[in-house]
Design a protein around this motif. Structure first.
Motif, PDB file in Angstrom:
ATOM      1  N   TYR A 107       1.868  -2.790  -5.041  1.00  0.00           N
ATOM      2  CA  TYR A 107       2.070  -1.326  -4.359  1.00  0.00           C
ATOM      3  C   TYR A 107       3.492  -0.804  -4.851  1.00  0.00           C
ATOM      4  N   TRP A 139       2.791  -5.625   1.114  1.00  0.00           N
ATOM      5  CA  TRP A 139       3.251  -4.198   1.827  1.00  0.00           C
ATOM      6  C   TRP A 139       3.126  -4.500   3.390  1.00  0.00           C
ATOM      7  N   VAL A 159      -1.578   2.013  -5.260  1.00  0.00           N
ATOM      8  CA  VAL A 159      -1.931   0.857  -4.825  1.00  0.00           C
ATOM      9  C   VAL A 159      -2.401   0.302  -6.497  1.00  0.00           C
TER      10      VAL A 159
END
Length: 233
Positions: free
Chosen positions: A177, A194, A210
């Motif tokens: 992330y 995350w 992502v």
């Protein structure tokens, strides 16, 4: 004029010539069979690879559309615990069971998404939860990727869940992330989970992007990056 005898008029193949002809024919037949067998094997291999390419493309389509409509708001599981808008498990965690319960932490990636299709114009929220998880493929070291989605987003009771098997033959799958405040796209800028471990409690903050890394036996390692377009909750 001299007349030819019947013995002189009759001509044919000797036994040796017949054996040679049969041997040549058998050799040609063998080579033809091997060529056909090789073609069939090549076609089967191409078909298998093509099928997996199509399956991987389908995975990218699901992830891309899901993240495109990710919603930046927290939600509560069936136990009433507040969850972050997007939860990415740190590390590569393998689901321990095929039985999925909404408040179990057995997803690699889990979040709210909007823009739910409603072809029958039912009175319901357009929000639902999406989760990506792995299970072990029986009799193999490889894994299977599943996509689950369920609703309602908040509340108690048994959720209405649908499960879809997306891709098999996976050796490794990683989600990482990119925070919204980033200075580069180098590997050091990406988080392996995350929300950030330094953030306490549930948060509605979503990452800027992502990154998905999937490795399979037949296709090797493939990396895709998906940007998030926030839909308000």
């Amino acid at each position: 004029m001299t007349l030819k005898t019947s013995r002189q008029l009759i001509k044919g193949f000797t036994l040796i010539e017949m054996l040679i002809a049969l041997a040549i024919g058998a050799g040609i037949a063998t080579m033809s069979y091997r060529a056909l067998e090789g073609t069939i094997k090549a076609d089967n291999k191409i078909s298998a690879v093509t099928q997996q390419v199509n399956e991987v493309d389908r995975v990218w389509q699901y992830i891309s559309k899901d993240l495109l409509y990710a919603v930046d708001r927290t939600w509560r599981d069936t136990g009433g615990t507040e969850k972050s808008a997007l939860v990415g498990v740190f590390g590569d965690r393998l689901s321990q069971s095929d039985v999925v319960i909404a408040n179990e932490d057995d997803y690699l990636l889990q979040f709210i998404r909007g823009n739910r299709e409603n072809l029958l114009n039912q009175k319901r929220s357009d929000l639902y939860l999406v989760g990506y998880r792995l299970t072990q493929d029986e009799g193999s070291d490889e894994k299977i990727l599943w996509r689950d989605h369920w609703s309602p987003v908040d509340g108690s009771g048994e959720p209405k869940m649908q499960q879809r098997r997306l891709l098999s033959g996976i050796r490794d799958l990683q989600f990482s992330y990119l925070p919204k405040k980033f200075n580069s796209l180098e590997s050091s800028a990406w988080l392996t989970g995350w929300p950030n471990s330094r953030t306490g409690g549930a948060t509605k903050e979503l990452p800027a992007a992502v990154r998905v890394t999937v490795e399979s036996a037949s296709m090797g390692k493939i990396v895709r990056i998906f940007n998030l377009s926030v839909v308000g909750g």
